[in-house]
Design an enzyme around this catalytic site. Structure first.
Site, PDB file in Angstrom:
ATOM      1  N   GLU A   1       0.819  -1.215   0.000  1.00  0.00           N
ATOM      2  CA  GLU A   1       0.000   0.000   0.000  1.00  0.00           C
ATOM      3  C   GLU A   1       0.856   1.269   0.000  1.00  0.00           C
ATOM      4  O   GLU A   1       0.565   2.251   0.692  1.00  0.00           O
ATOM      5  CB  GLU A   1      -0.950   0.004   1.201  1.00  0.00           C
TER       6      GLU A   1
ATOM      7  N   GLU B   1      -4.936  -8.820   1.008  1.00  0.00           N
ATOM      8  CA  GLU B   1      -5.596  -8.496   2.270  1.00  0.00           C
ATOM      9  C   GLU B   1      -7.094  -8.527   2.037  1.00  0.00           C
ATOM     10  O   GLU B   1      -7.600  -7.843   1.149  1.00  0.00           O
ATOM     11  CB  GLU B   1      -5.180  -7.116   2.808  1.00  0.00           C
TER      12      GLU B   1
END
Length: 910
Positions: free
Chosen positions: A509, A602
């Site tokens: 991220e 995720e």
């Protein structure tokens, strides 16, 4: 099995883990020693950064905003440039990276001088008798009190523990005169962070990134006729992480002795370009260092042995690699590559359908007819294919990834690594049906990958939560420009022989998702570095923002999506929330990258406090938390109906449905397997996360049975929630949910049927949402294919009357390291666990052991882990016991609570 399958691979370089490990080729010839120097360090930590010395690696920017409560998917921001106005030691530390910088013209040259040589702590004659004596691995913060309140120096994001600060470690090293013709290295598996090492008053080097393993050559600075003084300075910034980083030398540390000609650090690599049932081709590369002042010619001979299920190496080799000669100039290195074959290879693969078989290669380096080094490499033979339609294929078998994300802390033990504690975590995950972990978001302790190799657990090995753009003011972005190549290469070089590692991830991220071609260029650079070190595996980076039409996804081999597959804040219940808003993107990424595998790196980010149920209950299958609906901010609790999520997340039910609708997705990594210290979304007044399928103490949440029902469909499972102690809800609607691996169930309240329900398509729980509470007994009988499958019973309990204590291991090693985890339960007179009991419990111990921590799994409990008094949380508490070194006998742990019958547990140390 196909004869050639892309991305075949292997395994690992087991470096010995005994207290003093010696590879011997003859009884009288020791060629290599790897000696633990964990014991007997002197430790001192400054009270504050303001009180610390000025021997700094580099200046850091001033922090203007200390709020750490922002959403985990908040946009990272640009770095702040800082100009140094004082002497810094960075130029003296950077040369440590040279072995991992490929272009020699970019190597760092050490400046003249010896900074810090006059500082008292690095001197032999400094009196450190008043310093604390500790053993490594060591986390300086984990026993300390939690920092409470919104103005605390360390907030909830980093776990409210004082992991920040500057500290020194000192130890005497005795080096024999017989070692003067050897090369002697300091090997550090991990130190948090900005570690710098002095030996006998000379600054040797260091490593700033706290998660990487690294080596220093001590040879030029040693006294070979007696005592040597090593001093290590560690500097861990505040606001440097989004989770609890720990503080100090929190992994193992070693002294490695070799002859001048030896296999280099992490200097072997085993590849298998072809595997059939009949034969495996073994391509073996050895990198040999010549630390002498003379050009030499060496012969390299390698024999391969099998390792049985008990970890024992076979007496006879199963294959030999032909002898190879190599010429190496003085103070240089050179590599040799050779090939052999293993007949009828035993393949490494994930249970239950495959077996994690391992092999060991022993490489002898011979100079002038004498063996000068013997080096062991443990590896596995297996083929890996990433198929765009099927997903992951291991040894020709499609394996659906049933994975979790895994942080590095060990709960109440903190960041200090312990093999038994890590194995306990992995054992519980395997029982869940988990076959894979993603290491979030950093390289692990080496021993963790030894465990995953032996247990057959697939691993995405990951480095870097940030690159040049920052998430927290003092995170990795401060050192990325100068250290990214060295960190990436050392990360891969250490771990590339592990068969459990199936994929390299070089970012999570990162803010460069937002910077178009500029960010993609950095991604390509990192991917290229990793593939230069290891061309056998694919690369990836996890994306929570980058979309299919952006340049960032094109930079990697595998598409890894964080939450975007299910959609982020796109369902009606989430529409009012600010932040990233994304529709379900599996189809879009599939269309844009039809030849790439998609993994959900995720998923979920579901939240719950174990055993805590709040009303009313959402009618949907996924909901964010609002005050009084799924959560209570004042108490810091989240409902355990397992339907509530972080604002950017989705419930397990929603994730399952989305994955089932898109079977080309290789699988998922749930956020997260275990609760972890720090990042206590949504309540940052707490100490630890709510994300885990298992709580911080190791107790199963209800969600455990939801995942187990999906991941182990062959296992008869029936699980009722909530508990049935609701004296204030008599006559009120109290929903009952059932998790089962069956397909149908009938619920009974006090013997009366409340009806049968059957799972429909894309349903993963059975719900009776109109049950009127009355005390007594809930019973569910589940069926599969029309036949009885499993049942569960939940009863209203009486008042608590006693405690019980049970150990996960009643016999442990008397090595001062081994652990036993003892579960305490609060019971009624029928020996039922009282599910809402929060009694204060006192823990005492007798015999050759110590209580090193207690816990209860409650994220809001700010009692120090070192306390020997703690409240139970919803019926459970935990005490962790460690053996004393060389002290055998019985350890007796007793637990007491006012008005309750006490209990005890006996553990034998051997």
């Amino acid at each position: 099995m196909n004869k050639t399958i892309a991305f075949k691979f292997f395994s690992y370089l087991i470096i010995f883990t005994q207290v003093a490990c010696k590879t011997q080729v003859k009884e009288d010839t020791i060629t290599r020693e790897k000696i633990s120097i964990n014991e007997g360090w002197k430790f001192m930590k400054y009270k504050s950064f303001e009180d610390a010395d000025n021997l700094i690696y580099d200046v850091r920017p001033v922090i203007e905003n200390t709020d750490d409560t922002k959403e985990a998917d908040s946009k990272p921001t640009e770095a702040i440039n800082v100009t140094s106005t004082q002497n810094i030691l960075k130029p003296y530390i950077l040369p440590t990276a040279n072995a991992f910088i490929k272009d020699a013209t970019k190597h760092h040259k050490r400046p003249e001088g010896n900074p810090g040589n006059d500082f008292p702590f690095v001197q032999k004659n400094f009196d450190d008798t008043n310093w604390e004596t500790i053993n490594l691995p060591h986390d300086w913060a984990i026993k300390e009190p939690f920092l409470e309140g919104w103005d605390a120096e360390v907030g909830g994001g980093m776990g409210r523990l004082p992991s920040h600060g500057v500290a020194w470690y000192r130890k005497k090293l005795s080096i024999k005169d017989t070692d003067k013709n050897k090369s002697i290295f300091l090997d550090v598996d991990g130190a948090m962070s900005y570690a710098m090492v002095w030996l006998n008053g000379t600054l040797v080097g260091g490593w700033p990134y706290g998660y990487n393993s690294w080596r220093l050559n001590l040879t030029p600075y040693l006294n070979f006729d007696g005592e040597n003084q090593i001093a290590i300075r560690v500097d861990n910034p505040n606001h440097s992480s989004r989770w609890y980083p720990g503080g100090g030398i929190y992994r193992n540390i070693w002294l490695t002795k070799t002859n001048k000609i030896h296999v280099a650090q992490w200097g072997t690599f085993i590849k298998t370009p072809e595997i059939t049932n009949e034969r495996a081709t073994i391509n073996f590369t050895s990198n040999i260092d010549n630390d002498s002042n003379t050009d030499i010619e060496a012969r390299v001979v390698t024999n391969i042995f099998s390792i049985n299920e008990l970890g024992k190496t076979s007496k006879n080799s199963v294959a030999s690699i032909p002898e190879t000669s190599v010429k190496i100039k003085a103070c240089k290195n050179n590599s040799v590559t050779s090939q052999t074959f293993i007949n009828n290879p035993k393949l490494w693969g994930p249970p239950p359908t495959q077996t994690p078989n391992l092999y060991k290669a022993i490489t002898n380096v011979i100079v002038n007819g004498k063996i000068v080094d013997a080096y062991e490499t443990t590896f596995g033979i297996r083929s890996i294919e990433f198929n765009p339609e099927k997903g992951l294929v291991v040894n020709g078998e499609h394996i659906k990834i049933q994975g979790v994300n895994h942080h590095h802390d060990l709960g109440a033990l903190g960041a200090a690594f312990n093999t038994q504690a890590a194995k306990r975590q992995l054992d519980m995950l395997k029982n869940l049906g988990c076959n894979a972990i993603r290491l979030a978001h950093n390289p692990p302790a080496p021993e963790l990958l030894e465990l995953t190799d032996r247990m057959g657990i697939l691993v995405i090995n990951e480095a870097f939560d940030s690159w040049e753009r920052k998430k927290t003011p003092h995170d990795f972005h401060l050192i990325f420009p100068e250290w990214h190549e060295a960190d990436a290469r050392s990360f891969v070089r250490r771990d590339k022989n592990h068969p459990s590692v199936i994929l390299w991830s070089f970012g999570n991220e990162v803010g460069e998702q937002y910077t178009d071609e500029e960010g993609a260029k950095i991604a390509k650079t990192l991917s290229g570095i990793i593939k230069d070190e290891d061309p056998t595996r694919l690369t990836t980076a996890s994306m929570n923002y980058a979309k299919p039409n952006m340049p960032f996804p094109a930079s990697m081999d595998v598409i890894s999506l964080n939450y975007q597959g299910e959609g982020i804040r796109n369902a009606p219940e989430y529409a009012h929330l600010k932040g990233i808003n994304t529709p379900p993107l599996y189809p879009s990424f599939k269309a844009a990258f039809p030849k790439k595998v998609i993994i959900s790196s995720e998923t979920a980010a579901a939240l719950s406090s174990r055993g805590t149920y709040l009303f009313p209950v959402t009618q949907g299958n996924s909901s964010p938390i609002s005050e009084g609906f799924g959560g209570i901010e004042k108490e810091g609790y989240v409902s355990a109906y397992e339907l509530y999520t972080a604002n950017f997340g989705s419930s397990a039910d929603k994730v399952f449905a989305t994955q089932d609708a898109h079977p080309f997705v290789a699988g998922e990594f749930v956020w997260s397997g275990w609760d972890y210290l720090g990042e206590p979304t949504p309540y940052y007044s707490a100490r630890s996360s709510y994300f885990g399928i298992i709580d911080l103490a190791g107790f199963k949440k209800d969600r455990y049975y939801l995942y187990q029902s999906r991941w182990r469909p062959e296992l008869p499972i029936a699980h009722i929630l909530p508990h049935w102690n609701w004296p204030d809800r008599i006559g009120k609607i109290t929903p009952v949910h059932v998790f089962t691996s069956g397909d149908e169930a009938e619920l009974f309240l006090n013997g009366k049927s409340l009806g049968k329900k059957k799972k429909e398509a894309f349903e993963y729980r059975l719900r009776w949402d109109d049950v009127i509470y009355q005390p007594g007994e809930l019973k569910v009988i589940t069926y599969k294919n029309g036949k009885f499958w499993a049942q569960d019973i939940v009863k209203t309990t009486n008042e608590a009357t006693s405690l019980s204590a049970s150990a996960d291991r009643n016999s442990i090693n008397a090595n001062g390291i081994d652990l036993s985890f003892i579960t305490i339960q609060v019971k009624d007179n029928n020996h039922l666990t009282v599910p809402d009991a929060n009694n204060l419990i006192e823990f005492t111990i007798e015999g050759p052991g110590d209580i090193i921590a207690t816990d209860n799994g409650d994220p809001t409990d700010l009692v120090a882990f070192s306390a020997t008094k703690r409240k139970a949380f919803n019926g459970f508490a935990l005490v962790i016991v460690r053996s004393k070194k060389s002290a055998t006998g019985d350890i007796k742990v007793t637990v007491k609570s006012n008005k309750l019958k006490s209990a005890s547990c006996v553990i034998t140390t051997n």
